[in-house]
Write an enzyme that holds these catalytic residues in place. Structure first.
Site: not given
Ligand code: DON
Length: 312
Positions: A64, A241
């Site tokens: 993310s 978040y």
């Molecule tokens: O889209 C997703 O859910 C994963 N690729 C993770 C995204 C992410 O890194 C959220 N973070 N902390």
């Protein structure tokens, strides 16, 4: 004078010995296989000096954190029109939550939750094919990091695709509200490739220089100073978040995390910092990464809330 080199290596040494390391993401094999013993830190100072310690040269899945770069590209493409389709408020919910989308008519709270980043990808696909958008992202991170070796891990991208049911739900739900325009599979294919960027702490800290230096990287203007300030504000309020308030309280720095265990943090005018430790806290943010950044700020006073009498 603060000796940043010693602080950085002492933090890495402390983190090496830390017993409680959080839980490594296990929704795809490539992330589950990363040992929780990893810890890296890289600090790029305003004058270009780089300090690293631990596993700072080892590429990891930035996940993310790529949402910061995607936002930068989307603002470059459509400017403030982006805010008609994505909000700028913290969600207070999990990164992959769907709950607010129903009452908020398919408009995600901010560009750093999954729903928001999916809309950001859709905005990029308003002008580009997925292959072109992915190419643009790669060129951008290579340019801001000054490193042509940065690549996308295709195994991670395809595993994300195989397990991305929540993201499919988010994208389809927003499409039903008219806030995703391109075919969902193309938007998600682009999103998953962005998540699958592999970068080391050094590369990530180098890439963050434009946010540290009012939009400039290596003496070149990448974005306007105002845009850099605003992206930093969003990182401060939404980058972790439902854990964003706590991160801001503890570090006083704009930061963006990823489930690969990386965090990019920015001390405007002072330093661009990347930390990596794959064990996560319950909100999906690097447990030791946050502790390491908190220590760094305690020892350097780099919080943006620290009074700077010099006006620097
Ligand atoms: O889209 C997703 O859910 C994963 N690729 C993770 C995204 C992410 O890194 C959220 N973070 N902390």
């Amino acid at each position: 004078m603060t000796d940043i080199a010693s602080i950085v290596s002492e933090i890495a040494e402390d983190m090496r010995a830390h017993e409680h390391r959080g839980k490594v993401a296990d929704y795809i094999p490539a992330l589950a296989a990363v040992p929780d013993s990893k810890f890296g830190i890289a600090v790029v100072l305003h004058d270009g000096t780089v300090h690293t310690a631990g596993h700072a040269e080892e590429p990891f899945s930035i996940q993310s954190i790529s949402k910061v770069f995607a936002l930068t590209l989307a603002l470059g493409a459509v400017g403030d029109q982006l805010w008609q389709r994505v909000g700028r408020e913290p969600s207070g919910s999990a990164f992959n939550s769907i709950v607010q989308l129903e009452t908020e008519h398919g408009i995600p709270r901010n560009p750093f939750i999954n729903a928001g980043a999916i809309v950001v990808c859709d905005v990029l696909l308003g002008r580009l094919q997925p292959r072109e958008a992915i190419g643009q992202m790669l060129r951008f991170v290579r340019m801001v990091a000054g490193d042509e070796s940065i690549a996308i891990d295709e195994a991670v991208a395809s595993a994300e695709q195989d397990t991305g049911f929540r993201n499919m739900a988010l994208a389809n739900y927003m499409r039903a509200f008219g806030n995703v325009h391109a075919p969902v599979e193309l938007v998600l294919g682009t999103y998953f490739h962005f998540c699958a960027l592999a970068m080391s702490c050094r590369q990530l800290a180098m890439a963050g220089r434009y946010l540290m230096d009012g939009g400039r990287s290596d003496g070149h203007s990448v974005i306007s100073p105002r845009r850099a300030r605003r992206i930093n504000a969003l990182m401060m309020s939404c980058g972790h978040y439902d854990n964003s308030g706590d991160f801001a309280y503890r570090t006083g720095l704009p930061g963006k995390s990823g489930v690969g265990g990386g965090i990019l943090a920015v001390a405007p005018g002072i330093a661009s910092i990347a930390v990596w430790s794959p064990g996560l806290n319950p909100s999906g943010n690097s447990h030791l990464g946050q502790i390491a950044l908190e220590r760094l700020v305690q020892r350097t006073g780099w919080s943006v809330f620290e009074p700077r009498l010099s006006g620097a």
